[in-house]
Structures are given as C-alpha cells and as structure tokens.
Write a protein that holds these residues in place. Structure first.
Motif, PDB file in Angstrom:
ATOM      1  N   LEU A 253       0.891  -1.173  -0.181  1.00 26.32           N
ATOM      2  CA  LEU A 253      -0.017  -0.002   0.172  1.00 26.32           C
ATOM      3  C   LEU A 253       0.816   1.184  -0.090  1.00 26.32           C
ATOM      4  CD1 LEU A 253      -2.824  -1.081   2.495  1.00 26.32           C
ATOM      5  CD2 LEU A 253      -3.014  -0.697  -0.045  1.00 26.32           C
ATOM      6  N   ARG A 254       1.923   1.149   0.881  1.00 28.26           N
ATOM      7  CA  ARG A 254       2.846   2.303   0.542  1.00 28.26           C
ATOM      8  C   ARG A 254       3.413   2.623  -0.588  1.00 28.26           C
ATOM      9  NH1 ARG A 254       5.041   5.356   4.090  1.00 28.26           N
ATOM     10  NH2 ARG A 254       4.255   4.278   6.029  1.00 28.26           N
ATOM     11  N   ASP A 255       3.476   1.693  -1.300  1.00 32.10           N
ATOM     12  CA  ASP A 255       3.974   1.680  -2.908  1.00 32.10           C
ATOM     13  C   ASP A 255       3.015   2.212  -3.948  1.00 32.10           C
ATOM     14  OD1 ASP A 255       6.803   1.534  -2.017  1.00 32.10           O
ATOM     15  OD2 ASP A 255       6.785  -0.264  -2.685  1.00 32.10           O
ATOM     16  N   TYR A 256       1.729   1.578  -3.726  1.00 32.69           N
ATOM     17  CA  TYR A 256       0.963   1.568  -4.764  1.00 32.69           C
ATOM     18  C   TYR A 256      -0.699   1.820  -4.324  1.00 32.69           C
ATOM     19  CZ  TYR A 256       4.426  -1.486  -6.837  1.00 32.69           C
ATOM     20  OH  TYR A 256       5.767  -1.729  -7.504  1.00 32.69           O
ATOM     21  N   GLY A 257      -0.828   1.783  -3.334  1.00 33.04           N
ATOM     22  CA  GLY A 257      -2.423   1.731  -2.991  1.00 33.04           C
ATOM     23  C   GLY A 257      -2.859   2.945  -2.323  1.00 33.04           C
ATOM     24  N   GLY A 258      -1.947   3.097  -1.225  1.00 30.97           N
ATOM     25  CA  GLY A 258      -2.182   4.324  -0.250  1.00 30.97           C
ATOM     26  C   GLY A 258      -3.062   4.124   0.724  1.00 30.97           C
ATOM     27  N   HIS A 259      -3.455   5.095   1.617  1.00 31.13           N
ATOM     28  CA  HIS A 259      -4.585   5.095   2.414  1.00 31.13           C
ATOM     29  C   HIS A 259      -5.953   4.993   1.927  1.00 31.13           C
ATOM     30  CE1 HIS A 259      -1.371   6.585   5.220  1.00 31.13           C
ATOM     31  NE2 HIS A 259      -1.980   5.647   5.952  1.00 31.13           N
ATOM     32  N   ILE A 260      -6.219   5.740   0.714  1.00 28.81           N
ATOM     33  CA  ILE A 260      -7.578   5.998   0.417  1.00 28.81           C
ATOM     34  C   ILE A 260      -7.797   5.709  -1.039  1.00 28.81           C
ATOM     35  CG2 ILE A 260      -8.998   8.138  -0.331  1.00 28.81           C
ATOM     36  CD1 ILE A 260      -8.052   9.418   2.326  1.00 28.81           C
ATOM     37  N   GLY A 261      -8.781   5.007  -1.316  1.00 26.56           N
ATOM     38  CA  GLY A 261      -9.050   4.575  -2.593  1.00 26.56           C
ATOM     39  C   GLY A 261     -10.486   4.871  -3.003  1.00 26.56           C
TER      40      GLY A 261
END
Length: 177
Positions: free
Chosen positions: A99-107
């Motif tokens: 998630l740190r590289d690709y998805g993040g906290h928010i989608g």
C-alpha cells in the motif's frame, strides 16, 4: 445535497445500477469489484444477499473483522444524493509495504454517469476528517500516471507530490486542513 454515509441497504438498486455502469466501462475499482462479484455477484441482487455484502464490508473496518487475506482494516463510505448512489471511498487504517508503494490510505471511485461533476473531489475532502479520527495526520493517496482526473482531485485536496513508483503517482494530504 450529496453526502458520505456508511454503506446502507436502502441503496441496493442504485448501487447495483452503478456496478453495471462500471462493468460496461470495464472498470473494477482496482480489483475490488472483481473480488466482490466473485463472492456476492450471484446473490446481491436479492435483499438478503445484499445485506450480507453490506455487513461484510462494514466488518472490514474492525481490527479483528473478516477481510481478504493480506488486507488491513479499512472503512468504506458511500457518497449518495437522496436515494442515488454516486460512488465510494475507502480509508485504509494503516499501510503495508504494498500500500505504501501502490495503493495508499485512500481509494475512491465515482460511477460513470456521475463523473466530471466534482463528486470525487468532494468525497476525498469529506473523508479526511474520518481519516484524522483514526489517528492519521496525513494520508497517502495514489493514482496512475495516466489518470489526469484523479491527479486533479488529489491536488485540489492539498495533495503534495512525493514521487512516482511503477506507474503510480504518490501524494500526501494532511487531514487537519
């Protein structure tokens, strides 16, 4: 007036119409819609099947709740106007290396017929206090390098560009603004 709400059974018809719009466009909210269709696609047209779906996505926010393997707790919100489902947004409570590289906290995603009306910008703005309440002073939001619309949404909400990783632009947004 559009607003964020917890997923709610009364939006079944509108939600399922939005799913059909996404399928017609070949859009799957990342892989989320594919996963949901595999588990609930045969049953969520019936009220009890949709109730199971809503209960399951609400449970994903609990630390000990059921969710797909490797997923972190995440809170789902639907953006609605009256009886119309417009889109959804999820706040992931913490980051994994992926998630740190690709998805993040928010989608987030807006149904195709509701796009270009400012809803994504409003959804992201409106979810920031929820992220702050989770103890997140800032959130990572990513988008594909080719997704100009999403980049504008993130920047309109104070997104500060950090870098690009494998086709993803990474931005940080402070939640206290």
């Amino acid at each position: 007036m559009p607003q964020l709400i917890s997923p709610d059974l009364r939006f079944r018809t509108s939600f399922l119409a939005a799913v059909q719009e996404n399928l017609a466009e070949g859009e799957y909210f990342g892989d989320t819609l594919k996963r949901e269709l595999a588990v609930y696609g045969d049953s969520w047209h019936a009220p009890d099947g949709f109730a199971r779906y809503v209960a399951a996505i609400r449970e994903e926010e609990l630390e000990d709740g059921r969710r797909p393997d490797g997923f972190v707790p995440g809170s789902w919100y639907w953006y609605v106007d009256g009886e119309t489902y417009l889109g959804r947004i999820q706040v992931r409570h913490r980051l994994t290396p992926h998630l740190r590289d690709y998805g993040g906290h928010i989608g987030y995603g807006v149904r195709p017929t509701a796009r270009r009306k400012g809803y994504a910008t409003a959804m992201l703005r409106d979810v920031l206090p929820y992220a702050r309440a989770l103890g997140l002073d800032r959130v990572l939001v990513t988008c594909d390098t080719t997704n100009v619309g999403s980049r504008k949404v993130i920047e309109a909400n104070g997104g500060e560009f950090e870098d690009e990783r494998s086709g993803k632009l990474r931005f940080w947004i402070h939640t206290g603004r």
